[in-house]
Write a protein that holds these residues in place. Structure first.
Motif, PDB file in Angstrom:
ATOM      1  N   GLN A  76       0.816  -1.521  -7.587  1.00  0.00           N
ATOM      2  CA  GLN A  76       0.207  -1.681  -6.266  1.00  0.00           C
ATOM      3  C   GLN A  76       0.588  -3.022  -5.648  1.00  0.00           C
ATOM      4  O   GLN A  76       0.973  -3.098  -4.480  1.00  0.00           O
ATOM      5  CB  GLN A  76      -1.317  -1.612  -6.357  1.00  0.00           C
ATOM      6  N   HIS A  77       0.466  -4.080  -6.451  1.00  0.00           N
ATOM      7  CA  HIS A  77       0.806  -5.417  -5.944  1.00  0.00           C
ATOM      8  C   HIS A  77       2.248  -5.467  -5.455  1.00  0.00           C
ATOM      9  O   HIS A  77       2.531  -6.025  -4.384  1.00  0.00           O
ATOM     10  CB  HIS A  77       0.598  -6.468  -7.037  1.00  0.00           C
ATOM     11  N   ILE A  78       3.157  -4.880  -6.227  1.00  0.00           N
ATOM     12  CA  ILE A  78       4.587  -5.004  -5.920  1.00  0.00           C
ATOM     13  C   ILE A  78       4.937  -4.344  -4.595  1.00  0.00           C
ATOM     14  O   ILE A  78       5.575  -4.947  -3.734  1.00  0.00           O
ATOM     15  CB  ILE A  78       5.429  -4.420  -7.081  1.00  0.00           C
ATOM     16  N   TYR A  79       4.532  -3.086  -4.405  1.00  0.00           N
ATOM     17  CA  TYR A  79       4.952  -2.440  -3.156  1.00  0.00           C
ATOM     18  C   TYR A  79       4.196  -2.981  -1.946  1.00  0.00           C
ATOM     19  O   TYR A  79       4.653  -2.863  -0.826  1.00  0.00           O
ATOM     20  CB  TYR A  79       4.913  -0.912  -3.252  1.00  0.00           C
ATOM     21  N   ARG A  80       3.053  -3.631  -2.182  1.00  0.00           N
ATOM     22  CA  ARG A  80       2.347  -4.280  -1.072  1.00  0.00           C
ATOM     23  C   ARG A  80       2.941  -5.649  -0.749  1.00  0.00           C
ATOM     24  O   ARG A  80       2.799  -6.153   0.378  1.00  0.00           O
ATOM     25  CB  ARG A  80       0.870  -4.437  -1.417  1.00  0.00           C
ATOM     26  N   ALA A  81       3.601  -6.272  -1.749  1.00  0.00           N
ATOM     27  CA  ALA A  81       4.140  -7.625  -1.561  1.00  0.00           C
ATOM     28  C   ALA A  81       5.532  -7.631  -0.936  1.00  0.00           C
ATOM     29  O   ALA A  81       6.074  -8.689  -0.630  1.00  0.00           O
ATOM     30  CB  ALA A  81       4.172  -8.363  -2.900  1.00  0.00           C
ATOM     31  N   LEU A  82       6.135  -6.453  -0.755  1.00  0.00           N
ATOM     32  CA  LEU A  82       7.457  -6.362  -0.124  1.00  0.00           C
ATOM     33  C   LEU A  82       7.340  -6.346   1.395  1.00  0.00           C
ATOM     34  O   LEU A  82       6.372  -5.818   1.950  1.00  0.00           O
ATOM     35  CB  LEU A  82       8.172  -5.089  -0.585  1.00  0.00           C
ATOM     36  N   LYS A  83       8.330  -6.891   2.055  1.00  0.00           N
ATOM     37  CA  LYS A  83       8.393  -6.807   3.520  1.00  0.00           C
ATOM     38  C   LYS A  83       8.536  -5.346   3.943  1.00  0.00           C
ATOM     39  O   LYS A  83       9.362  -4.617   3.394  1.00  0.00           O
ATOM     40  CB  LYS A  83       9.599  -7.591   4.048  1.00  0.00           C
ATOM     41  N   ALA A  84       7.767  -4.934   4.937  1.00  0.00           N
ATOM     42  CA  ALA A  84       7.846  -3.549   5.419  1.00  0.00           C
ATOM     43  C   ALA A  84       8.917  -3.440   6.497  1.00  0.00           C
ATOM     44  O   ALA A  84       8.639  -3.154   7.662  1.00  0.00           O
ATOM     45  CB  ALA A  84       6.488  -3.110   5.954  1.00  0.00           C
ATOM     46  N   ASN A  85      10.175  -3.658   6.083  1.00  0.00           N
ATOM     47  CA  ASN A  85      11.275  -3.689   7.054  1.00  0.00           C
ATOM     48  C   ASN A  85      12.373  -2.675   6.772  1.00  0.00           C
ATOM     49  O   ASN A  85      13.407  -2.662   7.436  1.00  0.00           O
ATOM     50  CB  ASN A  85      11.879  -5.092   7.112  1.00  0.00           C
ATOM     51  N   GLY A  86      12.169  -1.822   5.765  1.00  0.00           N
ATOM     52  CA  GLY A  86      13.182  -0.835   5.435  1.00  0.00           C
ATOM     53  C   GLY A  86      14.318  -1.363   4.589  1.00  0.00           C
ATOM     54  O   GLY A  86      15.233  -0.613   4.232  1.00  0.00           O
ATOM     55  N   LYS A  87      14.272  -2.657   4.257  1.00  0.00           N
ATOM     56  CA  LYS A  87      15.332  -3.282   3.459  1.00  0.00           C
ATOM     57  C   LYS A  87      14.809  -3.888   2.152  1.00  0.00           C
ATOM     58  O   LYS A  87      15.541  -3.959   1.164  1.00  0.00           O
ATOM     59  CB  LYS A  87      16.036  -4.366   4.265  1.00  0.00           C
ATOM     60  N   ALA A  88      13.574  -4.371   2.170  1.00  0.00           N
ATOM     61  CA  ALA A  88      13.005  -5.006   0.978  1.00  0.00           C
ATOM     62  C   ALA A  88      12.926  -3.986  -0.151  1.00  0.00           C
ATOM     63  O   ALA A  88      12.567  -2.829   0.060  1.00  0.00           O
ATOM     64  CB  ALA A  88      11.626  -5.569   1.291  1.00  0.00           C
ATOM     65  N   ARG A  89      13.256  -4.414  -1.353  1.00  0.00           N
ATOM     66  CA  ARG A  89      13.403  -3.471  -2.452  1.00  0.00           C
ATOM     67  C   ARG A  89      12.894  -4.060  -3.762  1.00  0.00           C
ATOM     68  O   ARG A  89      12.773  -5.283  -3.905  1.00  0.00           O
ATOM     69  CB  ARG A  89      14.868  -3.060  -2.604  1.00  0.00           C
ATOM     70  N   ALA A  90      12.632  -3.167  -4.692  1.00  0.00           N
ATOM     71  CA  ALA A  90      12.097  -3.597  -5.984  1.00  0.00           C
ATOM     72  C   ALA A  90      12.625  -2.707  -7.091  1.00  0.00           C
ATOM     73  O   ALA A  90      12.987  -1.549  -6.878  1.00  0.00           O
ATOM     74  CB  ALA A  90      10.569  -3.553  -5.964  1.00  0.00           C
ATOM     75  N   ALA A  91      12.659  -3.280  -8.282  1.00  0.00           N
ATOM     76  CA  ALA A  91      12.906  -2.521  -9.509  1.00  0.00           C
ATOM     77  C   ALA A  91      11.889  -3.011 -10.518  1.00  0.00           C
ATOM     78  O   ALA A  91      11.781  -4.216 -10.757  1.00  0.00           O
ATOM     79  CB  ALA A  91      14.334  -2.730 -10.015  1.00  0.00           C
ATOM     80  N   VAL A  92      11.138  -2.095 -11.099  1.00  0.00           N
ATOM     81  CA  VAL A  92      10.060  -2.489 -12.008  1.00  0.00           C
ATOM     82  C   VAL A  92      10.090  -1.618 -13.262  1.00  0.00           C
ATOM     83  O   VAL A  92      10.255  -0.402 -13.190  1.00  0.00           O
ATOM     84  CB  VAL A  92       8.683  -2.405 -11.296  1.00  0.00           C
ATOM     85  N   VAL A  93       9.961  -2.257 -14.419  1.00  0.00           N
ATOM     86  CA  VAL A  93       9.926  -1.560 -15.704  1.00  0.00           C
ATOM     87  C   VAL A  93       8.482  -1.166 -15.996  1.00  0.00           C
ATOM     88  O   VAL A  93       7.595  -2.021 -16.001  1.00  0.00           O
ATOM     89  CB  VAL A  93      10.469  -2.453 -16.838  1.00  0.00           C
ATOM     90  N   LEU A  94       8.243   0.118 -16.238  1.00  0.00           N
ATOM     91  CA  LEU A  94       6.882   0.616 -16.451  1.00  0.00           C
ATOM     92  C   LEU A  94       6.853   1.630 -17.587  1.00  0.00           C
ATOM     93  O   LEU A  94       7.800   2.405 -17.755  1.00  0.00           O
ATOM     94  CB  LEU A  94       6.359   1.280 -15.178  1.00  0.00           C
ATOM     95  N   PRO A  95       5.769   1.679 -18.352  1.00  0.00           N
ATOM     96  CA  PRO A  95       5.659   2.672 -19.426  1.00  0.00           C
ATOM     97  C   PRO A  95       5.377   4.067 -18.884  1.00  0.00           C
ATOM     98  O   PRO A  95       4.973   4.235 -17.724  1.00  0.00           O
ATOM     99  CB  PRO A  95       4.478   2.151 -20.263  1.00  0.00           C
TER     100      PRO A  95
END
Length: 510
Positions: free
Chosen positions: A285-304
């Motif tokens: 939740q924190h990660i996708y809320r902490a990204l700029k909502a501009n269509g370019k900001a991106r993330a990769a996250v390791v999850l179980p």
């Protein structure tokens, strides 16, 4: 002497401290205190240290005088002077009780081939030491150390660019951010292609992180400094109010800690939409809320795996993720690549869109878990193991990739599964031996038929025996010929019964 040789020599010094009862993790922390002073000397940065606490102040003292000076050094450097130095030595205490052991470590470090180490990079030397610590299962460090090949592949695919703000909300030893810095340096001729202002941004503002554990935060600070990164690495908890201010990032790369919050309590942040004790769901939740909502900001996250299929709040968070972000790729990782051997993990790649509704259309899944070798210390994971996945990920037309491990699921497909993302695993070849087994219903019916036949034969045998017992055994009523016929008939029936019973499993192994 290369860095790997130096790392091994440094690691071997931990044997000196065994008598002091120092653990592997304490040893690396203790080594960091001493290595920092030596590396400041080798890089001509001793000016950030008080003159009385520079490297030579250690080499010129011996015995109890050295130990007393060292303990005072740790205390004073953690309380005054340069801010970076203060963070590295904050609450620093020494577990070395024998002065001769401290002197042995200082002497050994002083005699290493520092010219070669500087040629290869002191940052790489220190990272090698951290990696060595993580590979030793007794140290327990692997639980927060993401394998270097995985970090490098993720960073390459997310492709951070100069001028972008990158963050790791569960920084560990800062490995993701150092890989991001290395990636940008390789694209900009080590920043020489950038202007002065842009170069300073990369050094002081581009990379940041948060780390909860004090000793790990110390290692992260040292790692960043030796890679010439001076961005903020906060000592704190992202899932507390500390994390609420972390916003508007262009890139987030992270591997959050596994498990629930200690004691099962919920996060203290009140800005998260959904409340749960599951750490990874809160980090997501924190990660996708902490990204700029501009269509370019991106993330990769390791999850179980549990994040992919947990019901209730988990399903709501995944739906919210797919509304706000384009969750375009999931990589199902092999087992055995982390310290916690039984944990099954994945990498989620997503982009924060401008809209908060229906951002995900299709999710591509690559199964790098099924029918893969067992990874571990003897069979390490390498970048080469990701080649086919990388080719599929960067393909201009993903639909034309011919790879059984590469499959696509529409948003509607996922919605029908209750927003479960536990998808994309291919057939396990280890189960193929069972593929040609007969239909279980037909097998059961056949067995019942054989049992009924056996019971009928058994009934005939019992009836025959009763008939024999009921008649007097005399020459007057039963002559020898009749006796002989009855005996043969009994033996034949008994033999038939035995065959049917054996075929139907009545007798079993006995």
């Amino acid at each position: 002497m290369g860095n790997q040789d130096i790392v091994q020599k440094l690691w071997n010094l931990c044997n000196v401290l065994r008598d002091d009862g120092i653990t592997y993790h304490q040893y690396v922390t203790e080594l960091t205190y001493v290595l920092f002073l030596k590396m400041m000397k080798e890089t001509n940065k001793e000016s950030i240290l008080p003159e009385q606490y520079r490297w030579n102040s250690l080499t010129e003292r011996h015995g109890m005088a050295l130990q007393q000076h060292y303990r005072q050094l740790l205390l004073d450097l953690g309380n005054e002077g340069n801010e970076t130095v203060k963070q590295i030595y904050m609450h620093a205490t020494s577990n070395i009780n024998e002065p001769k052991n401290l002197e042995k470590i200082i002497t050994s470090i002083d005699q290493l081939d520092w010219y070669s180490a500087k040629e290869e990079g002191l940052g790489d030397l220190y990272e090698g030491l951290l990696e060595k610590n993580a590979s030793e299962t007794k140290s327990g460090a692997g639980q927060y150390f993401t394998p270097r090949p995985l970090i490098d592949v993720i960073t390459k695919l997310v492709d951070p660019q100069p001028g972008e703000r990158c963050n790791d909300p569960a920084a560990g030893t800062f490995g993701f951010m150092i890989a991001a810095d290395r990636h940008i340096r390789s694209q900009t001729d080590d920043h020489f292609d950038l202007g002065q202002k842009e170069s300073e941004f990369q050094k002081y503002q581009a990379f940041s992180g948060v780390e909860l554990v004090k000793d790990t935060h110390r290692l992260a600070m040292m790692n960043a400094l030796l890679h010439d990164i001076e961005g903020e690495i906060m000592l704190g908890d992202t899932l507390s109010d500390d994390g609420a201010i972390l916003k508007n990032f262009d890139v987030i790369l992270t591997n959050p800690p596994f498990g629930t919050k200690q004691g099962g309590e919920r996060p203290t942040r009140d800005d998260l939409t959904f409340t749960t004790t599951n750490k990874q769901l809160n980090f997501l939740q924190h990660i996708y809320r902490a990204l700029k909502a501009n269509g370019k900001a991106r993330a990769a996250v390791v999850l179980p795996d549990n994040v992919l299929f947990e019901s209730g709040v988990g399903a709501k968070i995944r739906a919210d993720l797919m509304d706000k972000c384009n969750l375009h790729t999931i990589l199902r990782l092999p087992t055995g690549i982390f310290y916690a051997q039984g944990v099954k993990t994945n990498v989620l790649f997503f982009t924060r869109e401008k809209t908060d509704k229906d951002s995900t259309k299709d999710v591509w899944v690559y199964d790098l878990r099924t029918n893969m070798p067992s990874f571990g210390k003897r069979a390490p994971l390498t970048v080469g193991h990701f080649d086919a996945f990388v080719a599929a990920y960067i393909a201009e037309d993903r639909t034309k990739v011919e790879d059984e491990r590469w499959n696509v699921f529409t948003r509607e497909d996922i919605r029908k599964k209750g927003d479960s993302l536990d998808i994309g695993l291919i057939a396990d070849e280890s189960l193929s031996a069972y593929d040609n087994l007969p239909d279980p219903v037909a097998s059961a019916e056949e067995a019942m038929g054989k049992l009924e036949e056996a019971l009928a034969l058994l009934g005939e045998v019992v009836a025959e025996l009763k008939a024999i017992d009921a008649k007097p055994d005399s020459d007057e009523e039963v002559n020898g010929k009749e006796q002989h016929e009855r005996k043969n008939r009994y033996e034949q029936q008994n033999s038939e019964f035995a065959k049917v019973a054996e075929a139907s499993g009545v007798y079993g192994d006995e």
